[in-house]
Design a protein around this motif. Sequence first.
Motif, PDB file in Angstrom:
ATOM      1  N   ARG A   1     -12.985  -2.821 -20.094  1.00 45.98           N
ATOM      2  CA  ARG A   1     -13.903  -3.866 -19.615  1.00 45.98           C
ATOM      3  C   ARG A   1     -14.074  -4.964 -20.665  1.00 45.98           C
ATOM      4  N   VAL A   2     -14.002  -4.575 -21.936  1.00 45.78           N
ATOM      5  CA  VAL A   2     -14.076  -5.591 -22.993  1.00 45.78           C
ATOM      6  C   VAL A   2     -12.785  -6.390 -23.066  1.00 45.78           C
ATOM      7  N   ARG A   3     -11.652  -5.707 -22.951  1.00 42.60           N
ATOM      8  CA  ARG A   3     -10.367  -6.370 -23.078  1.00 42.60           C
ATOM      9  C   ARG A   3     -10.031  -7.223 -21.853  1.00 42.60           C
ATOM     10  N   LEU A   4     -10.493  -6.786 -20.676  1.00 45.32           N
ATOM     11  CA  LEU A   4     -10.138  -7.474 -19.436  1.00 45.32           C
ATOM     12  C   LEU A   4     -11.383  -7.999 -18.736  1.00 45.32           C
ATOM     13  N   PRO A   5     -12.088  -8.936 -19.345  1.00 43.90           N
ATOM     14  CA  PRO A   5     -13.304  -9.456 -18.712  1.00 43.90           C
ATOM     15  C   PRO A   5     -12.979 -10.133 -17.386  1.00 43.90           C
ATOM     16  N   GLY A   6     -13.845  -9.911 -16.409  1.00 51.20           N
ATOM     17  CA  GLY A   6     -13.631 -10.511 -15.097  1.00 51.20           C
ATOM     18  C   GLY A   6     -12.745  -9.687 -14.190  1.00 51.20           C
ATOM     19  N   THR A   7     -12.185  -8.608 -14.721  1.00 49.83           N
ATOM     20  CA  THR A   7     -11.354  -7.731 -13.903  1.00 49.83           C
ATOM     21  C   THR A   7     -12.212  -6.660 -13.257  1.00 49.83           C
ATOM     22  N   GLU A   8     -12.057  -6.483 -11.968  1.00 47.18           N
ATOM     23  CA  GLU A   8     -12.772  -5.420 -11.258  1.00 47.18           C
ATOM     24  C   GLU A   8     -12.028  -4.105 -11.487  1.00 47.18           C
ATOM     25  N   ILE A   9     -12.657  -3.180 -12.198  1.00 53.51           N
ATOM     26  CA  ILE A   9     -12.020  -1.913 -12.546  1.00 53.51           C
ATOM     27  C   ILE A   9     -12.655  -0.796 -11.720  1.00 53.51           C
ATOM     28  N   SER A  10     -11.816  -0.075 -10.981  1.00 57.21           N
ATOM     29  CA  SER A  10     -12.301   1.058 -10.196  1.00 57.21           C
ATOM     30  C   SER A  10     -11.672   2.339 -10.728  1.00 57.21           C
ATOM     31  N   LEU A  11     -12.335   3.446 -10.471  1.00 59.40           N
ATOM     32  CA  LEU A  11     -11.866   4.745 -10.959  1.00 59.40           C
ATOM     33  C   LEU A  11     -11.890   5.758  -9.827  1.00 59.40           C
ATOM     34  N   GLN A  12     -10.788   6.471  -9.662  1.00 60.51           N
ATOM     35  CA  GLN A  12     -10.712   7.560  -8.693  1.00 60.51           C
ATOM     36  C   GLN A  12     -10.314   8.837  -9.420  1.00 60.51           C
ATOM     37  N   MET A  13     -11.203   9.838  -9.386  1.00 59.24           N
ATOM     38  CA  MET A  13     -10.930  11.126 -10.025  1.00 59.24           C
ATOM     39  C   MET A  13     -10.377  12.093  -8.984  1.00 59.24           C
ATOM     40  N   ASP A  14      -9.461  12.954  -9.428  1.00 53.42           N
ATOM     41  CA  ASP A  14      -8.906  13.961  -8.535  1.00 53.42           C
ATOM     42  C   ASP A  14      -8.424  15.126  -9.377  1.00 53.42           C
ATOM     43  N   VAL A  15      -8.585  16.347  -8.866  1.00 52.30           N
ATOM     44  CA  VAL A  15      -8.097  17.519  -9.598  1.00 52.30           C
ATOM     45  C   VAL A  15      -6.582  17.621  -9.515  1.00 52.30           C
ATOM     46  N   SER A  16      -5.973  16.950  -8.549  1.00 56.46           N
ATOM     47  CA  SER A  16      -4.531  17.046  -8.335  1.00 56.46           C
ATOM     48  C   SER A  16      -3.804  15.878  -8.980  1.00 56.46           C
ATOM     49  N   ALA A  17      -3.050  16.157 -10.050  1.00 55.72           N
ATOM     50  CA  ALA A  17      -2.251  15.121 -10.686  1.00 55.72           C
ATOM     51  C   ALA A  17      -1.164  14.618  -9.743  1.00 55.72           C
ATOM     52  N   ASN A  18      -0.571  15.518  -8.975  1.00 56.59           N
ATOM     53  CA  ASN A  18       0.482  15.113  -8.047  1.00 56.59           C
ATOM     54  C   ASN A  18      -0.044  14.154  -6.986  1.00 56.59           C
ATOM     55  N   ALA A  19      -1.260  14.402  -6.505  1.00 53.24           N
ATOM     56  CA  ALA A  19      -1.851  13.504  -5.509  1.00 53.24           C
ATOM     57  C   ALA A  19      -2.061  12.110  -6.091  1.00 53.24           C
ATOM     58  N   LEU A  20      -2.508  12.043  -7.345  1.00 53.81           N
ATOM     59  CA  LEU A  20      -2.721  10.743  -7.987  1.00 53.81           C
ATOM     60  C   LEU A  20      -1.396   9.999  -8.176  1.00 53.81           C
ATOM     61  N   LEU A  21      -0.359  10.723  -8.560  1.00 53.94           N
ATOM     62  CA  LEU A  21       0.952  10.088  -8.742  1.00 53.94           C
ATOM     63  C   LEU A  21       1.468   9.507  -7.421  1.00 53.94           C
ATOM     64  N   ARG A  22       1.220  10.226  -6.333  1.00 52.71           N
ATOM     65  CA  ARG A  22       1.647   9.711  -5.021  1.00 52.71           C
ATOM     66  C   ARG A  22       0.891   8.429  -4.670  1.00 52.71           C
ATOM     67  N   LEU A  23      -0.376   8.345  -5.060  1.00 51.41           N
ATOM     68  CA  LEU A  23      -1.166   7.148  -4.757  1.00 51.41           C
ATOM     69  C   LEU A  23      -0.650   5.945  -5.532  1.00 51.41           C
ATOM     70  N   VAL A  24      -0.193   6.160  -6.769  1.00 51.09           N
ATOM     71  CA  VAL A  24       0.386   5.047  -7.522  1.00 51.09           C
ATOM     72  C   VAL A  24       1.689   4.597  -6.871  1.00 51.09           C
ATOM     73  N   ALA A  25       2.519   5.547  -6.500  1.00 52.52           N
ATOM     74  CA  ALA A  25       3.789   5.207  -5.862  1.00 52.52           C
ATOM     75  C   ALA A  25       3.575   4.429  -4.558  1.00 52.52           C
ATOM     76  N   ALA A  26       2.456   4.734  -3.876  1.00 49.79           N
ATOM     77  CA  ALA A  26       2.147   4.065  -2.609  1.00 49.79           C
ATOM     78  C   ALA A  26       1.354   2.779  -2.817  1.00 49.79           C
ATOM     79  N   ALA A  27       1.199   2.358  -4.079  1.00 47.07           N
ATOM     80  CA  ALA A  27       0.486   1.124  -4.427  1.00 47.07           C
ATOM     81  C   ALA A  27      -0.990   1.170  -4.055  1.00 47.07           C
ATOM     82  N   GLN A  28      -1.547   2.371  -3.968  1.00 43.01           N
ATOM     83  CA  GLN A  28      -2.977   2.515  -3.694  1.00 43.01           C
ATOM     84  C   GLN A  28      -3.776   2.684  -4.978  1.00 43.01           C
ATOM     85  N   LEU A  29      -3.087   2.948  -6.086  1.00 43.61           N
ATOM     86  CA  LEU A  29      -3.658   2.914  -7.426  1.00 43.61           C
ATOM     87  C   LEU A  29      -2.669   2.175  -8.311  1.00 43.61           C
TER      88      LEU A  29
END
Length: 324
Positions: A115-143
């Motif tokens: 937040r200090v380095r990227l002022p004005g950037t909207e930063i969101s966070l999604q937590m998940d116990v599944s690393a594989n699920a998170l990787l799929r979301l990045v590949a799908a451009a959802q993260l």
Amino acid sequence: MELEVRHLRALCAIADAGSLHKAARQLGMSQPSLTTQLRRIENALGGQLFSRERTGCRPTPLGRIVLSRARPLVTEMRALVAETKAAAAGRGEGPRLRIGSTASRAIPGWLRRLRVRLPGTEISLQMDVSANALLRLVAAAQLDVVFVHEVEGSPLRLPESLRRRVLLDREPQFVSLAADHPAAERPVVRLGDLADDRWMVDPTVDGEWDGLRRVLSAAGLNPPVLHGDYLTAASLVATGEVVTLCQPTSRGRADMAVRPLFGDPLGVRLLVAARTEDELNAVYGELEAAYWEAARQSAAYTEWLLRAGDPRGATGGPLVPATR
């Protein structure tokens, strides 16, 4: 019955809250109404999605499959609603950074630095116990970027389209136990010292149960193992009901000790993944600094690093100024 987004949102809320009571409160509905809704969803899908245990609700194997498909849909719908509202209000879309992560004590420091380095950037966070699920979301451009843990012996399914960077090749896994446990008097705990204890593990964390099972088997142990989330585990550890694996950045409490295991039988690799090198470069330095900041705050991990001859135990590793 046809499933709607509200039904998927309810399933995600139950999984995240770990109980029908907490989920109902978050959703603004009564527990009986949510229970009835869950029963109808399960009837429509033809199987039980959650097991009702004394410690709360846990996804069944079928439930984990449904949740892996439901979470991206719910996330996408939230983004659609937010973007539509912004467009309707005449606001141009500013820069945004969508982060996903498995559990880590580095997260607060990472977000603070970003937040200090990227002022004005909207930063969101999604937590998940599944690393594989998170990787799929990045590949799908959802993260945009994810920070995940890969348990030794259980490789993650990294989509070929992603770029990755290793933050730490092998992070040793420690054990948390009651402060008055006899083994807590030692700086390093042997698995044999815990032969009479019950263990607790969260089977929804990718690779976690398999990793623990391999370690216990290699040590010739076959203790009773309870399944549950690590928030519940911490409460049971403090009362001496169970012992559990934990990240080395975990900090002890008056009623709970954190100790390394003799021989470091289990480790995890810490990875950052994104679709482009530029996206990795934008966040990696801040994450690295935040991780070693968290490491310095754990006495047990600091001592382990010093014994291992790793100077980062004293310096905290490379620090990146938040104002860079």
